[in-house]
Design an enzyme around this catalytic site. Sequence first.
Site, PDB file in Angstrom:
ATOM      1  N   GLY A   8       0.777  -1.234   0.000  1.00  0.00           N
ATOM      2  CA  GLY A   8       0.000   0.000   0.000  1.00  0.00           C
ATOM      3  C   GLY A   8       0.807   1.283   0.000  1.00  0.00           C
ATOM      4  CB  SER A   9       4.194   2.257  -1.137  1.00  0.00           C
ATOM      5  OG  SER A   9       4.176   1.822  -2.490  1.00  0.00           O
TER       6      SER A   9
ATOM      7  CG  MET B 178      -1.492  -8.238  -7.005  1.00  0.00           C
ATOM      8  SD  MET B 178      -0.583  -7.281  -8.264  1.00  0.00           S
ATOM      9  CE  MET B 178       0.154  -8.614  -9.202  1.00  0.00           C
ATOM     10  NE  ARG B 179      -7.928 -11.853  -6.855  1.00  0.00           N
ATOM     11  CZ  ARG B 179      -7.883 -13.172  -6.768  1.00  0.00           C
ATOM     12  NH1 ARG B 179      -8.143 -13.911  -7.835  1.00  0.00           N
ATOM     13  NH2 ARG B 179      -7.605 -13.753  -5.621  1.00  0.00           N
TER      14      ARG B 179
ATOM     15  CE  LYS C  66     -12.596 -10.972 -13.148  1.00  0.00           C
ATOM     16  NZ  LYS C  66     -11.549 -10.955 -14.202  1.00  0.00           N
TER      17      LYS C  66
ATOM     18  CG  HIS D  81       2.471  -1.067 -15.905  1.00  0.00           C
ATOM     19  ND1 HIS D  81       2.145  -2.303 -15.406  1.00  0.00           N
ATOM     20  CD2 HIS D  81       3.448  -1.272 -16.824  1.00  0.00           C
ATOM     21  CE1 HIS D  81       2.891  -3.225 -15.997  1.00  0.00           C
ATOM     22  NE2 HIS D  81       3.689  -2.623 -16.859  1.00  0.00           N
TER      23      HIS D  81
END
Length: 203
Positions: free
Chosen positions: A11-12, A89-90, A64, A108
């Site tokens: 969580g940075s 990460m999904r 999902k 990114h």
Amino acid sequence: MNIAVFASGRGSNFSAILKAIKKGVIKADLSLLICDNPKAAVLTAAARAGIKSALVKRQDFTHKEEFENRIIQCLEEEKIDLIVLAGFMRILSPEFVQKYKGRILNIHPALLPSFKGAHAIKDAYEYGVKLTGVTVHFVDEEMDHGPIILQVPLRIKENDTLESIERKLHKIEHKIYPQAIKLWTEGKLKLSQRVVMLKDILS
């Protein structure tokens, strides 16, 4: 205006965004953390800051669609205007992305369209590129794709290691992500627009 951060790790970027909000750089509220990982350090960071969090684990849902419907319910309860992906990460479904079209940002650690995927820093380093960087972009139906908002390059030096490059890229992330969010909250971004970042952001 209400912001939700989606994160799965330490969580940075969550902390950098929260800091920018507290300083008044971003005139909005960080109203919700969505996390899919019960061991993520970001949950502790949110609790310490008094930010509401929702732990939504994919394994708790058969499909999902059910998983994402639970997330949507959380977003609607908090009247979220903007979704900020920060190490989530999904991969979101096309249906989810369409529902929030123009309202999802991602960061990114590479100069997209190069080096997509979860291991972008390592991939760029092992490939031997001399220039990498960070990209903030709108999210569309493809992975690490969509109109670019901001990009900052980082020149790789001969004595750089994978770890030193990671540190430098994270430092850039923490500066430009709040800037991109600020632009969105001020209504200065359009989905098809490319925005050139000013050099003084990194000064």
